[in-house]
Motif scaffolding. Structure first.
Motif, short mmCIF file in Angstrom:
data_model
loop_
_atom_site.label_atom_id
_atom_site.label_comp_id
_atom_site.label_asym_id
_atom_site.label_seq_id
_atom_site.Cartn_x
_atom_site.Cartn_y
_atom_site.Cartn_z
N TYR A 1 -117.75 21.38 -20.26
CA TYR A 1 -117.56 21.41 -21.71
C TYR A 1 -116.86 20.13 -22.14
N GLU A 2 -117.50 19.38 -23.01
CA GLU A 2 -116.99 18.07 -23.44
C GLU A 2 -116.76 18.10 -24.95
N ALA A 3 -115.59 17.57 -25.36
CA ALA A 3 -115.20 17.67 -26.78
C ALA A 3 -116.13 16.92 -27.72
N ALA B 1 -120.02 -1.72 -15.55
CA ALA B 1 -119.88 -1.44 -16.98
C ALA B 1 -119.65 0.06 -17.14
N ARG B 2 -118.69 0.42 -17.97
CA ARG B 2 -118.32 1.84 -18.07
C ARG B 2 -119.45 2.71 -18.59
N ALA B 3 -120.18 2.21 -19.61
CA ALA B 3 -121.24 3.03 -20.19
C ALA B 3 -122.28 3.35 -19.12
N ARG C 1 -114.60 21.40 -27.95
CA ARG C 1 -113.21 20.94 -27.77
C ARG C 1 -112.30 22.13 -27.45
N VAL C 2 -111.67 22.08 -26.29
CA VAL C 2 -110.76 23.17 -25.91
C VAL C 2 -109.50 23.12 -26.76
N THR C 3 -109.08 24.28 -27.21
CA THR C 3 -107.81 24.35 -27.95
C THR C 3 -106.71 24.97 -27.08
N ILE D 1 -103.44 -1.70 -11.19
CA ILE D 1 -104.05 -1.82 -9.85
C ILE D 1 -105.47 -1.23 -9.87
N GLY D 2 -105.97 -0.97 -11.06
CA GLY D 2 -107.37 -0.51 -11.20
C GLY D 2 -107.65 0.76 -10.43
N GLN D 3 -106.73 1.73 -10.49
CA GLN D 3 -106.91 2.91 -9.64
C GLN D 3 -107.01 4.24 -10.39
N GLY D 4 -106.89 4.22 -11.73
CA GLY D 4 -106.91 5.51 -12.45
C GLY D 4 -108.21 6.27 -12.25
N GLY D 5 -109.31 5.58 -12.46
CA GLY D 5 -110.63 6.22 -12.31
C GLY D 5 -110.91 6.54 -10.85
N CYS D 6 -110.50 5.63 -9.95
CA CYS D 6 -110.72 5.87 -8.51
C CYS D 6 -109.95 7.12 -8.07
N ALA D 7 -108.73 7.28 -8.61
CA ALA D 7 -107.93 8.46 -8.25
C ALA D 7 -108.61 9.74 -8.74
N ILE E 1 -114.99 -1.24 -15.51
CA ILE E 1 -113.96 -0.69 -14.63
C ILE E 1 -114.23 -1.23 -13.23
N SER E 2 -113.17 -1.54 -12.49
CA SER E 2 -113.40 -1.93 -11.10
C SER E 2 -113.25 -0.69 -10.24
N ILE E 3 -114.29 -0.40 -9.49
CA ILE E 3 -114.21 0.74 -8.57
C ILE E 3 -113.88 0.16 -7.21
N ILE F 1 -115.02 10.40 -16.42
CA ILE F 1 -115.19 10.07 -15.00
C ILE F 1 -114.74 11.24 -14.12
N GLY F 2 -113.56 11.77 -14.41
CA GLY F 2 -113.00 12.84 -13.57
C GLY F 2 -113.81 14.12 -13.66
N GLY F 3 -114.09 14.55 -14.89
CA GLY F 3 -114.83 15.82 -15.08
C GLY F 3 -116.22 15.73 -14.48
N GLY G 1 -107.73 13.93 -12.69
CA GLY G 1 -107.86 12.67 -13.41
C GLY G 1 -106.65 12.40 -14.27
N ASP G 2 -106.87 11.71 -15.40
CA ASP G 2 -105.75 11.29 -16.25
C ASP G 2 -104.93 12.46 -16.80
N SER G 3 -105.46 13.64 -16.85
CA SER G 3 -104.65 14.78 -17.33
C SER G 3 -103.49 15.02 -16.34
P1 FAD Z 1 -111.27 10.33 -19.54
O1 FAD Z 1 -112.17 9.26 -19.03
O2 FAD Z 1 -110.36 10.02 -20.67
O3 FAD Z 1 -112.19 11.57 -19.92
C1 FAD Z 1 -111.66 12.72 -20.52
C2 FAD Z 1 -112.79 13.43 -21.23
O4 FAD Z 1 -112.32 14.67 -21.73
C3 FAD Z 1 -113.32 12.64 -22.44
O5 FAD Z 1 -114.72 12.55 -22.38
C4 FAD Z 1 -112.82 13.44 -23.63
O6 FAD Z 1 -113.68 13.36 -24.76
C5 FAD Z 1 -112.75 14.84 -23.05
N1 FAD Z 1 -111.76 15.69 -23.73
C6 FAD Z 1 -110.54 15.33 -24.19
N2 FAD Z 1 -109.92 16.37 -24.75
C7 FAD Z 1 -110.77 17.43 -24.63
C8 FAD Z 1 -110.70 18.79 -25.04
N3 FAD Z 1 -109.61 19.27 -25.67
N4 FAD Z 1 -111.76 19.61 -24.77
C9 FAD Z 1 -112.86 19.13 -24.13
N5 FAD Z 1 -112.98 17.85 -23.73
C10 FAD Z 1 -111.95 17.01 -23.98
N6 FAD Z 1 -109.51 2.88 -13.49
C11 FAD Z 1 -110.04 2.36 -12.35
O7 FAD Z 1 -110.26 3.09 -11.38
N7 FAD Z 1 -110.36 1.02 -12.28
C12 FAD Z 1 -110.18 0.17 -13.33
O8 FAD Z 1 -110.50 -1.01 -13.24
C13 FAD Z 1 -109.62 0.69 -14.53
N8 FAD Z 1 -109.43 -0.11 -15.59
C14 FAD Z 1 -108.91 0.39 -16.73
C15 FAD Z 1 -108.71 -0.44 -17.83
C16 FAD Z 1 -108.18 0.05 -19.00
C17 FAD Z 1 -107.96 -0.88 -20.15
C18 FAD Z 1 -107.85 1.42 -19.09
C19 FAD Z 1 -107.27 1.99 -20.36
C20 FAD Z 1 -108.04 2.28 -18.02
C21 FAD Z 1 -108.57 1.78 -16.82
N9 FAD Z 1 -108.78 2.61 -15.72
C22 FAD Z 1 -109.30 2.09 -14.56
C23 FAD Z 1 -108.41 4.03 -15.76
C24 FAD Z 1 -109.60 4.94 -16.03
O9 FAD Z 1 -110.28 4.54 -17.20
C25 FAD Z 1 -109.14 6.37 -16.19
O10 FAD Z 1 -108.25 6.71 -15.17
C26 FAD Z 1 -110.32 7.34 -16.18
O11 FAD Z 1 -111.16 7.09 -17.28
C27 FAD Z 1 -109.83 8.78 -16.20
O12 FAD Z 1 -110.93 9.64 -16.26
P2 FAD Z 1 -110.72 11.12 -16.85
O13 FAD Z 1 -112.06 11.76 -16.71
O14 FAD Z 1 -109.54 11.74 -16.26
O15 FAD Z 1 -110.36 10.87 -18.37
#
Ligand code: FAD
Length: 385
Positions: free
Chosen positions: A29-31, A102-104, A124-126, A294-300, A42-44, A10-12, A284-286
């Motif tokens: 670049y995706e791993a 739906a996430r997909a 995959r970045v090392t 609070i359903g905010q990880g993806g929104c953030a 996910i709730s946006i 989502i973030g990338g 994002g999550d990194s």
């Molecule tokens: P990710 O979605 O994890 O994407 C990271 C990407 O980087 C992946 O595709 C991975 O394969 C790739 N990657 C990893 N390592 C490497 C590498 N070394 N080199 C290259 N690529 C790499 N958020 C909301 O906003 N609303 C919700 O309702 C909500 N519900 C949730 C419910 C659950 C059960 C969970 C677990 C999370 C929920 N979240 C929700 C949070 C949300 O899913 C995350 O905050 C969001 O997916 C973060 O996106 P991201 O792109 O940072 O990370």
């Protein structure tokens, strides 16, 4: 300027879309060879929706989103309504509605918007290296990519985070397990236009509508980490944990498809204020791993993407300065979201059972005002009005 985006989640994907829209050359670049999101849906919330609107996805998002007009909490044993209220006051206050998706389908929309063929999968970045005027990512196949700025959107298990912070972070187990999936809407379980949550014993069972007549469901149970449970045992596990719960919950358990039900031990990471180093930014999550309470990880992550693209496009003092502005705009916001979610998590999941019991009592007198004003405050803290 050339931006290298690591991770196509989502973030990338949002970062890549935002940068491209602002005329910045990007390479993603995706791993993995094929992205398989960890959860079913996910709730946006409106702050995230506004970011996707801003990035040109207003119409496709509406097609994916479920119509969630009401919110209700129900007692776990009898299924009696503790509180039920319209979400309209929230929508009117913030100017946008929430969309459970739906996430997909979300992932597909993001990749299609960016250009699926432009993402390099299986990279995959090392590690990363910086010089005075560039940054290079090294991949596990021995290849590398060099650009002017690197966006580390490599998720909660980020390998780039340690480079930025200078130390390793630990994920903190939040004390509960979440099962989630999709099921066809059945109005004997819950109304089709409502976010319904059954609560009791520090556990919860929740249903939200997504498109195509489906409910996104999830079950939360406080449990120790590392139990030997998986898809093979899921129905038995849920029947055991929710024995004595109301009929709609039993029906939901009987309808789920174990093969597509996810089981996740929920974690977060203690917030930190450093999100950038030189030409590298965490996004994002990194940069901020939160529990989903609070359903905010993806929104953030969507907010990060909008702010990052803005500072890179509008700043004339160079990339490092632009990234520092990104950090300044985001660090307090994302720390606040992680800590709010952690607090909500503890109340919901019985960390101190007396506090959770009091919350159940409070729900019986809730008119919607307190819950919606809390949501409003969170949503309005985002970067877009
Ligand atoms: P990710 O979605 O994890 O994407 C990271 C990407 O980087 C992946 O595709 C991975 O394969 C790739 N990657 C990893 N390592 C490497 C590498 N070394 N080199 C290259 N690529 C790499 N958020 C909301 O906003 N609303 C919700 O309702 C909500 N519900 C949730 C419910 C659950 C059960 C969970 C677990 C999370 C929920 N979240 C929700 C949070 C949300 O899913 C995350 O905050 C969001 O997916 C973060 O996106 P991201 O792109 O940072 O990370």
């Amino acid at each position: 300027m050339k931006a290298i985006v690591i991770g196509g989640g989502i973030g990338g994907a949002c970062a890549a879309i935002a940068l491209k829209r602002f005329g910045i050359e990007t390479a993603v670049y995706e791993a993995v060879k094929e992205i398989k999101p960890v959860g079913a849906a996910i709730s946006i919330w409106p702050n995230g929706v506004k970011c996707l609107n801003y990035l040109g996805m207003k119409e496709p998002l509406r097609k994916l989103g479920g119509q969630m007009r009401f919110m209700a909490y129900k007692d776990y044993q009898q299924g009696q309504t503790m509180t039920r209220f319209s979400m309209d006051p929230l929508i009117q206050s913030v100017g946008e509605q929430p969309y459970p998706v739906a996430r997909a389908e979300l992932q597909s929309m993001l990749l299609d918007t960016y250009g699926r063929d432009e993402v390099q999968f299986g990279k995959r970045v090392t590690h990363v290296e910086e010089s005075a005027d560039s940054v290079t990512a090294w991949f596990d196949d021995g290849s590398s990519a060099t650009g002017d700025v690197l966006i580390a959107a490599d998720g909660t298990h980020s390998v780039i985070r340690q480079h930025v912070l200078g130390y390793a972070t630990e994920r903190r187990y939040a004390g509960y397990v979440n099962w989630n999936g999709l099921v066809e809407i059945d109005e004997s379980i819950a109304p089709a236009d409502q976010w319904t949550t059954f609560v009791g014993e520090g556990k919860r069972v929740s249903l939200m509508p997504v498109s195509d007549n489906r409910f996104y469901f999830f079950f939360d149970v406080p449990l120790p980490k590392g139990l030997q449970e998986d898809r093979a045992t899921v129905r038995d596990d849920l029947q055991r944990y929710f024995a004595g719960w109301a009929e709609p919950v039993q029906k939901l358990i009987s309808l789920i498809n174990p093969d597509t039900t996810n089981r996740i031990e929920i974690h977060d990471i203690e917030p930190f204020m450093q999100l950038v180093k030189g030409r590298i930014a965490l996004l994002g999550d990194s940069g901020h791993s939160t529990t989903p309470d609070i359903g905010q990880g993806g929104c953030a992550a969507m907010e990060d993407a909008v702010v990052l693209a803005n500072v890179l496009q509008t700043n004339s003092l160079g990339i490092e300065d632009a990234l520092l502005r990104y950090q300044e705009k985001r660090a307090y916001r994302v720390k606040d979201l992680v800590l709010k979610a952690r607090k909500r998590c503890d109340v919901t999941h019985g960390k101190e059972m007396a506090v959770t019991e009091q919350w159940y009592e409070d729900l019986k007198t809730e008119t919607g005002e307190r819950i919606l004003s809390g949501m409003c405050e969170t949503i309005l803290g985002g970067p877009l009005e």
